[in-house]
Motif scaffolding. Structure first.
Motif, PDB file in Angstrom:
ATOM      1  N   ASP A  36       0.786  -1.434  -0.138  1.00 46.06           N
ATOM      2  CA  ASP A  36      -0.096   0.122   0.059  1.00 46.06           C
ATOM      3  C   ASP A  36       0.857   1.317  -0.009  1.00 46.06           C
ATOM      4  OD1 ASP A  36      -2.226  -1.522  -0.023  1.00 46.06           O
ATOM      5  OD2 ASP A  36      -2.689  -1.214   2.145  1.00 46.06           O
ATOM      6  N   GLN A  37       2.096   1.179   0.697  1.00 50.17           N
ATOM      7  CA  GLN A  37       2.695   2.261   0.655  1.00 50.17           C
ATOM      8  C   GLN A  37       3.557   2.775  -0.665  1.00 50.17           C
ATOM      9  OE1 GLN A  37       5.814   1.102   3.625  1.00 50.17           O
ATOM     10  NE2 GLN A  37       4.349   1.369   5.379  1.00 50.17           N
ATOM     11  N   ILE A  38       3.442   1.644  -1.439  1.00 43.29           N
ATOM     12  CA  ILE A  38       4.249   2.052  -2.899  1.00 43.29           C
ATOM     13  C   ILE A  38       2.863   2.452  -3.835  1.00 43.29           C
ATOM     14  CG2 ILE A  38       5.459   0.943  -4.804  1.00 43.29           C
ATOM     15  CD1 ILE A  38       6.986  -0.353  -2.679  1.00 43.29           C
ATOM     16  N   PHE A  39       1.894   1.720  -3.785  1.00 47.35           N
ATOM     17  CA  PHE A  39       0.969   1.781  -4.715  1.00 47.35           C
ATOM     18  C   PHE A  39      -0.465   2.459  -4.410  1.00 47.35           C
ATOM     19  CE2 PHE A  39       3.204  -2.111  -6.195  1.00 47.35           C
ATOM     20  CZ  PHE A  39       3.778  -1.421  -7.331  1.00 47.35           C
ATOM     21  N   LEU A  40      -0.797   2.469  -3.156  1.00 48.09           N
ATOM     22  CA  LEU A  40      -1.928   2.949  -2.920  1.00 48.09           C
ATOM     23  C   LEU A  40      -1.731   4.742  -2.766  1.00 48.09           C
ATOM     24  CD1 LEU A  40      -4.956   2.647  -1.990  1.00 48.09           C
ATOM     25  CD2 LEU A  40      -4.158   2.514   0.349  1.00 48.09           C
ATOM     26  N   PHE A  41      -2.359   5.738  -3.729  1.00 48.84           N
ATOM     27  CA  PHE A  41      -2.228   7.176  -3.425  1.00 48.84           C
ATOM     28  C   PHE A  41      -2.730   7.624  -1.959  1.00 48.84           C
ATOM     29  CE2 PHE A  41      -6.228   6.467  -5.396  1.00 48.84           C
ATOM     30  CZ  PHE A  41      -7.036   7.436  -4.682  1.00 48.84           C
ATOM     31  N   LYS A  42      -3.700   7.103  -1.410  1.00 49.39           N
ATOM     32  CA  LYS A  42      -4.173   7.916  -0.297  1.00 49.39           C
ATOM     33  C   LYS A  42      -2.970   7.810   0.905  1.00 49.39           C
ATOM     34  CE  LYS A  42      -8.594   6.621  -1.687  1.00 49.39           C
ATOM     35  NZ  LYS A  42      -9.930   5.690  -1.615  1.00 49.39           N
ATOM     36  N   VAL A  43      -1.938   6.924   0.912  1.00 46.82           N
ATOM     37  CA  VAL A  43      -1.176   6.933   1.818  1.00 46.82           C
ATOM     38  C   VAL A  43      -0.111   8.206   1.934  1.00 46.82           C
ATOM     39  CG1 VAL A  43       0.557   5.474   2.872  1.00 46.82           C
ATOM     40  CG2 VAL A  43      -1.158   4.390   2.091  1.00 46.82           C
ATOM     41  N   ILE A  44       0.072   8.756   0.982  1.00 46.66           N
ATOM     42  CA  ILE A  44       1.082   9.727   0.746  1.00 46.66           C
ATOM     43  C   ILE A  44       0.377  11.189   1.040  1.00 46.66           C
ATOM     44  CG2 ILE A  44       2.367  11.226  -0.926  1.00 46.66           C
ATOM     45  CD1 ILE A  44       3.340   8.399  -0.891  1.00 46.66           C
TER      46      ILE A  44
END
Length: 156
Positions: free
Chosen positions: A48-56
């Motif tokens: 998720d940290q690489i591919f989930l945009f909501k984490v950034i």
């Protein structure tokens, strides 16, 4: 094509292999940087940290650590471009290609088009950093002096 400094034939196999190589190293290094920042900050690693945009995000420590991982990855990938591409003209093409593939994978992984301002800002900064640094490195290599003497001794 006489009279040109370099002659390049369009080689689709070389082009595709360079794209795959750069993309693989892009995600390998990004995974390494995310793992290191997660270890330091105490978070558990996840895709998720690489591919989930909501984490950034820049509001919490974890989001800033992820942003730092992406920026460090851009710096490292610029040297990857320098090593594998070695052409100043092609740095922008390969940088944008790598980030467009990343955009498509993020879109597919999260089942939604990235819509957060922080994700877009981070990726624009990363594209800029990766391209400018790679062009700088390639330009330094291309501007090296070309030896004109071919081992012929001349007596003056």
């Amino acid at each position: 094509m006489r009279g040109h400094f370099r002659y390049f034939v369009w080689d689709p196999f070389l082009l595709v292999s360079q794209i795959i190589t750069i993309q693989a190293i892009f995600y390998g290094l990004l995974g390494l940087w995310v793992f290191l920042t997660d270890t330091i900050s105490g978070y558990s690693p996840s895709l998720d940290q690489i591919f989930l945009f909501k984490v950034i995000s820049v509001k919490d420590l974890h989001g800033r650590c992820l942003a730092g991982s992406f920026l460090l990855n851009s710096l490292c990938c610029s040297s990857v471009l320098w090593y594998f591409v070695q052409r100043t003209k092609l740095c922008l093409d390969f940088t944008v290609t790598a980030h467009l593939i990343h955009l498509c994978l993020c879109w597919w992984y999260s089942s939604a088009f990235p819509s957060t301002f922080s994700w877009w800002l981070l990726n624009i900064i990363c594209v800029t950093v990766m391209c400018v640094c790679a062009e700088f490195l390639c330009m330094r290599t291309e501007m090296k002096a070309i030896p004109l003497s071919m081992g012929v001794k001349t007596d003056l």
